[in-house]
Design an enzyme around this catalytic site. Structure first.
Site, PDB file in Angstrom:
ATOM      1  N   GLY B 147      -8.455  32.079  -3.625  1.00 38.67           N
ATOM      2  CA  GLY B 147      -9.672  31.695  -3.017  1.00 38.67           C
ATOM      3  C   GLY B 147     -10.813  32.519  -3.554  1.00 38.67           C
ATOM      4  O   GLY B 147     -10.939  33.608  -4.113  1.00 38.67           O
ATOM      5  N   CYS B 148     -12.115  31.534  -2.998  1.00 34.89           N
ATOM      6  CA  CYS B 148     -13.206  32.304  -3.372  1.00 34.89           C
ATOM      7  C   CYS B 148     -13.530  33.661  -2.851  1.00 34.89           C
ATOM      8  O   CYS B 148     -14.030  34.640  -3.669  1.00 34.89           O
ATOM      9  CB  CYS B 148     -14.454  31.442  -3.197  1.00 34.89           C
ATOM     10  SG  CYS B 148     -14.626  30.787  -1.629  1.00 34.89           S
ATOM     11  N   TYR B 149     -13.515  33.726  -1.361  1.00 35.48           N
ATOM     12  CA  TYR B 149     -13.747  35.122  -0.913  1.00 35.48           C
ATOM     13  C   TYR B 149     -12.583  36.215  -1.418  1.00 35.48           C
ATOM     14  O   TYR B 149     -13.380  37.185  -1.745  1.00 35.48           O
ATOM     15  CB  TYR B 149     -13.751  35.024   0.680  1.00 35.48           C
ATOM     16  CG  TYR B 149     -14.716  34.200   1.392  1.00 35.48           C
ATOM     17  CD1 TYR B 149     -15.846  34.834   1.347  1.00 35.48           C
ATOM     18  CD2 TYR B 149     -14.337  33.010   2.091  1.00 35.48           C
ATOM     19  CE1 TYR B 149     -16.978  33.768   1.682  1.00 35.48           C
ATOM     20  CE2 TYR B 149     -15.359  32.427   2.961  1.00 35.48           C
ATOM     21  CZ  TYR B 149     -16.682  32.888   2.565  1.00 35.48           C
ATOM     22  OH  TYR B 149     -17.875  32.243   3.440  1.00 35.48           O
ATOM     23  N   THR B 151     -11.581  36.501  -4.536  1.00 30.30           N
ATOM     24  CA  THR B 151     -11.701  36.844  -5.774  1.00 30.30           C
ATOM     25  C   THR B 151     -12.829  38.161  -5.382  1.00 30.30           C
ATOM     26  O   THR B 151     -12.821  39.034  -6.117  1.00 30.30           O
ATOM     27  CB  THR B 151     -12.358  35.791  -6.501  1.00 30.30           C
ATOM     28  OG1 THR B 151     -11.106  34.867  -6.560  1.00 30.30           O
ATOM     29  CG2 THR B 151     -12.858  36.295  -7.814  1.00 30.30           C
ATOM     30  N   SER B 152     -14.007  37.919  -4.675  1.00 24.17           N
ATOM     31  CA  SER B 152     -15.091  38.477  -4.582  1.00 24.17           C
ATOM     32  C   SER B 152     -14.764  40.051  -3.882  1.00 24.17           C
ATOM     33  O   SER B 152     -15.525  40.933  -3.985  1.00 24.17           O
ATOM     34  CB  SER B 152     -16.048  38.091  -3.713  1.00 24.17           C
ATOM     35  OG  SER B 152     -15.837  37.901  -2.230  1.00 24.17           O
TER      36      SER B 152
END
Lengths: 338, 338, 338, 338
Positions: B147-149, B151-152
C-alpha cells in the site's frame, strides 16, 4: 488598533467592525496611512465606517486616550516597542504577537534569537487563553494572545494534564496548518504554485511555538514538560488540524475521556466536543471561533489520541483576541463572535 | 492487465504504454469493455496504441497465454478471485490490491472484516517492495504490491530497525495523503467541495494498512512490533507526506542516521536522501517513482524524526508495480520509470 | 423550509438560524428526517436551536400554518409538486429551484426537457431579483429566486439595456463558477481529483440558465434578446466570475458607465461598484451577499466590458432568498445578511 | 541555456535533461551560479548530470562555441541584450521571452512601454509556432517562442481564418490561466492565500499578448485584425483554457469545422481534435505538449465557439521551445516530448 496589514489584522478589523458592542476608533499602519479601510480591504468595503475610517500613523497618547482597548497586530519584536509607551499612557493592550507570551526572557532569547525588547513587562502579561486564564484576563492590562498551534493543543491537553490522565513525558503532537499561518509574507516559499499541490513539514524539530506550549503545559502540570511537535504546511487558506498522542497514565484505572472533557468544557462557549464517534474537519471550524475536539483510546498501544481543529486566524488569533477583549470589557464572551 | 477504472489502473496503463521494453497487450474492464483506451482516458489519447487497444472482458486463459506479466488493479477481494484461475493457467501476477499482502488469513480477517478468498495462495506471494525483497521479487509468481502508506514508512524504517537504532516499541507515524489515495470512489466525502479547504484525520486508530506495516516491521525486527499510525486527508491530488517518530535506542552510543541511510540506500535507484538540512515536499516527488527521505535528531526528546514523501499512485502503487515487473522480467529496474 | 440536503439548503439554514428577526420553525428532509440540524451540519452545531430542531417529513398544511414564509430548496421538478399544496394551504413561498423562473411552459420544456409540472402557477410567480423587481417581491405569494449565473449578469446588464447604452444583439458572456454550483451531486465529474487542477467549459452552447437570462433581458428591453453564454468550471468552492462584452450602441455619443451604474445602483445595499480602476475578485465576495461590478471601455473594439463577482450560494441563491424574504416580511432588506 | 530561475526555465532544464538526442552542456544564472541543478531543483535531483552540472555565469562566446542551440529563458528586455553577442558569436537562439515576437518596434513600444533594445534583430526572428511556421523554423537562427495565450488561440484560429470561415471582425477570446503563467514573481498578488479560492480577470482590456496575437492573425488574414481578449487568473498551477467566439462568415454556405480542422491538423503531432462531442479540460493536457481543441456551432447566434486547452509551461513555453529545437536540429519533432 495598531498594525493591520497582515491576515490577523485584517480579520480583526472585520470582527471589530461587525461587533455589536464596540466601535473601532482608530487603525494605524505605516504602510496604509491615509487610505480608508474600504480601499485596503475590498472584501469588507460595505461595512459601517469603512469608507470613512482611515489608517493613520500610531500615536500612543491619543490611542490610549481614545480607546478602551488597544490591539497590537504587529510583527514579533515590534509589538513590545509599541506596548511600552501605550502602557505608560494608561492603555489596556491585547497583543497578537509572541512578544509577551513567554514569561522568561532567557527562553524568549533561546527561541527568537535576540534579547527581549521589554523584559520588565513580561511579569505583567496574562496569557490570553480564556479556557485557562479567564479570570485573570478580565482584569488584565496586557494580554498576550496565544499562537495558533498552542491554542489547538493547550485546550485539549489542559484537562488531561490536570487530571493526570496521561503520562506527561510521552506527549507528541503533529499539526497541519493552512498557508495564512505564515502571514502575508511575500516570500517565494508561499507563492501559490509553491504551496498548491504540496504538503511539507517545516520548523523541525524546534518550532518557536514550542516555547509557549511547554511553558503553559509545565504551569498546568507544575513540573517541567517537554513535548515533541512537528508542524506541516498544507494547501488550504485557513485551518489547523492537530493530532495529539500520549500514553495513558499507569495510575489511571479506567480512563473515560468523555467525562474528563465534559467536566472541563461542557459549558465553554467555543469548545465543541465531538467525542469518540466523530472526527474533526477544519472546514467545520473555518470562519468560526470554535475548537472541535475528538478522541480515541487505542487499546493496542495504550495511547490516547486527541484530534482538534481550529481556524488559525480566528480561534488561533483574532477571534481569540476579541474573546479576550469581551472579557476585559465585561461584555458577553461571545459578543461579535457567533 | 485486469481492471483499469481507478487512478492506479489509469496510471499503470500510462506507464506501460510509455515503457520502452514492454507492450500492453490487453486491458480488461467490465465497465469499459469495447471502448478504446483513448476514449476512456483522454489524457493519453496520443500514446501509441491508445486508439487501437480496446478494453475487453477478462479471459484468464488468454491473458495467461499472451502476457508475460498480468497486473491486477482491482478492488480488494476481487483480485484474489481473478488470481486463482490466472495462476492455474500459468500467469505471473503483480497484484495492486491488498489481497496478498497479509501472510496470515486471521490478520486479514481482523482488518478487512471477512474471510480471505484464497488463503492457500498467501504463502506464495512476495511483498512487492524492491528495497526489501528485491531478490525474491525477481523469481516471484505472485507479487503483492504494498500500500501507499506502508511504502512511505517501511523504506525509512527498515535500516533503522535492522541496525537496532531505534526503540521498536516507540514508533509513531503521522501521514497526510492526497485525495487520489481514496481511489475513484464516487462518494460524497470525496466531492471537491468536501475535500477542498479541508484537512481531516480518518481511519483512527486502526487503519487497514496497519496490518501489513506491522507484519513487515515485525519480520524485519524478528519480533512483534506494534506502532501508532494516523492518516489524514489533505486537498492535493497526489502525494503522501509521512512523519515518523521513534526514540533512539539506549543501546546506541552515538547515532549518525546519515551513515545508516547511506549504507542502506546509497545505491538505490528510487531513494533520494535529503539528510539533515533539507526537508521533503510532496511536490518534488509527484509524477515520479522516488521516495525522498530526511531526518532530524531531537536532542531534547532523544527522538529521531524521519520524514518521507512519495507519489501515492507511483511509488505508492503503479510505479512500484512496474519496478517489480522490471525485476521479474530481468529488465533494468528503472526502465519506463525515469 | 423544505429540503436542505444541498449546499444552498445548508446555507439557507445557516442564514435563517443567524437571522435576528425570524425563527426557523421547521426543516423538512426525507433523507435526514429525525436527525437534528447539529447532527447533519456539524459546521453550525453551535447555533441556537440546532441541537433541538429536528428534520421532519414535509406536511404542507402544518408548514403553511406555522410559517410566515416557506422556502423550497428542492431539485427542479420536485419544487413545483410541493408548491401546489402549500399555496393551496395559504403559504407564501420562496422557491430556490428553476421551477417558477420561466414564464412560458413551452420555454421550460425546451430547456428542461419535460412538461412543466404546474404551468397554472407560472403566471403568479415573481422573479426574485430585488434589484429589478423589489416592489413586486414585497407582495408576492410565490417568489422564484434566480439562478446564480443569471444574477451575475442581469444586475450588470439591466441599466445598460434600460438606457440603450449597448447594442443588444452583441451581448456575449463568459462565466467561471466554483464547484458548489453543481450542487452536492455525487457524480464522478465532481470528485476532488477530477476538479482540482482542472479548468473546463461545460453546457456549451445552450446552458439551461439561458432560458431565464434571455427572458429577463427581453422583458427589460421589450424586444427579443438572444445572447451568447459559456460557463466554465474552476476549482474553487464558491464564487462566480462573469465577464460580459457588448458593443457600445451607435446611438450613444459618449458613454460614461459610471453615470449609468451610479444612477441605477448608488443606493443598492448589495451592489458594490468598483468602477474603471479596480477589478472584481471572487474572494472579495465569497461569504457575502454582495455583487461587485467593474467595467472598462475598449476603444479599440468599441466594446464595453463589464465584470462581476458574486458568491454563487449567497447572492446567487440562499442570500438572495433571504433578501426576498426580508422584503416580503417588511423587514430591513439587509437583515441577517450583513 | 541562459536563465533558469523561472518556471519555464526549470521545465526546460527538465525537458533537456530527459531528451534522448541532446545534451544540456551549460546552464547560466546569476542567482544560482556555483550551485548544481540538483540543489536548485530538488524535483529532478535524480536525472543524469544534475549532480554534476552547475549553474555558471553566462559567457556568450563559450556558449556559442559549445552549444548547437542556446535557449534564452530571461525576462523581457534582458533577452535581447544577451541575444546580440550570442548571435554575433554564431549561436542559434531559441528565445522564450517576448523580445523578438513583435515585428515592429513601434508596436513593441506601445505594448511594452519602452524602446526595443535590439530593433535591428526583429527582421531576423521567426515566430516559433511550428503549426504555422514549421519550415522557417528549421532554418532559423533566431526563434521567438510564442506566449502561452497566443498559442492557445492562434492554432485554433489559423485554419478558420485561412479558409475565411469566420468573420474576422468578430473574434472574441476569453482565457483562464493557472498561476505559473505569472512566472515565479515574488509579489503579494501571487501568494497562495491571495490566489487560492479566487477567480479574477486581469490585464483588461489590453493585455500585452494582444500585440503578437493580432500581428499573427493579421499576417494570416493579410489584413489588419483587431480582437477582444480577456485573461483570467484561476487557482491551478498549470493550464490555459481558452474559449473563442466568432461569427460564421456570411460567405460560408454550410460550415463543417471538422473538415476544416482535420484538413489543417489531421497530421499534426501535438494537436488533438476533440470535435463536437467532447470538451477540453486542462487536466488532460497538463504535463504534455498537446493542444486539445473542441468546437460547437451555435445556430441561435450564428457563432462558432472553439475551446482549447494547453499546458502554459509546455505547449505554451518550454515544450514548444524544444519542439522548435527539434526542427532546427533535424530531429524528430516529438523527440523528448512524448
Amino acid at each position: 488598533m495598531v498594525g493591520a496589514s497582515g491576515y490577523t489584522g485584517e480579520e480583526l478589523v472585520r470582527l471589530l467592525l461587525g461587533h455589536p458592542e464596540v466601535d473601532l476608533v482608530a487603525v494605524t499602519s505605516r504602510q496604509f496611512a491615509g487610505k480608508t479601510i474600504a480601499e485596503v480591504f475590498p472584501r469588507f468595503a460595505h461595512q459601517k465606517a469603512t469608507g470613512a475610517l482611515k489608517f493613520s500613523e500610531a500615536d500612543p497618547t491619543e490611542l490610549a486616550r481614545n480607546a478602551r482597548i488597544v490591539f497590537l497586530a504587529l510583527p514579533h519584536g515590534l509589538a513590545a516597542e509599541f506596548a511600552r509607551p501605550l502602557l505608560a499612557a494608561g492603555a489596556r493592550l491585547v497583543d497578537l504577537s509572541a512578544d509577551f507570551r513567554i514569561k522568561e526572557a532567557a527562553v524568549y532569547k533561546e527561541f527568537y534569537g535576540h534579547d527581549h525588547p521589554a523584559p520588565e513587562l513580561l511579569g505583567e502579561s496574562v496569557y490570553g487563553l480564556p479556557e485557562i486564564y479567564r479570570d485573570r484576563i478580565r482584569n488584565a492590562t496586557l494580554v498576550a494572545c496565544p499562537g495558533c498551534y498552542p491554542t489547538s493543543m493547550l485546550i485539549p491537553l489542559r484537562p488531561l494534564i490536570r487530571r493526570r490522565a496521561i503520562d506527561r513525558r510521552t506527549i507528541l503532537v503533529t499539526s497541519m496548518s493552512g498557508v495564512t499561518g505564515a502571514g502575508r509574507k511575500v516570500e517565494a516559499d508561499y507563492l501559490f504554485s509553491e504551496c498548491n499541490e504540496s504538503v511539507r513539514p517545516y520548523g523541525v524539530p524546534k518550532h518557536r511555538h514550542l516555547a509557549e506550549i511547554e511553558q503553559e503545559l509545565s504551569r498546568l502540570a507544575r513540573e517541567r514538560i517537554v513535548i515533541q511537535f512537528t508542524p506541516h504546511l498544507v494547501p488550504v487558506n485557513r485551518g489547523i488540524a492537530t493530532t495529539i498522542y500520549a500514553e495513558i497514565s499507569d495510575a489511571v484505572v479506567s480512563l473515560d475521556p468523555a467525562v474528563v472533557f465534559d467536566g472541563a468544557y461542557g459549558q465553554e462557549p467555543f469548545v465543541r466536543l465531538l467525542g469518540e464517534e466523530r472526527l474533526p474537519d477544519t472546514k467545520n471550524v473555518t470562519g468560526t471561533n470554535f475548537i472541535d475536539i475528538a478522541w480515541r483510546i487505542d487499546q493496542r498501544t495504550h495511547r490516547l489520541i486527541i484530534m482538534s481543529a481550529i481556524d488559525n486566524i480566528l480561534k488561533g488569533a483574532s477571534g481569540q483576541a476579541v474573546q479576550c477583549m469581551n472579557l476585559m470589557l465585561g461584555l458577553p464572551e461571545t459578543a461579535g463572535l457567533i
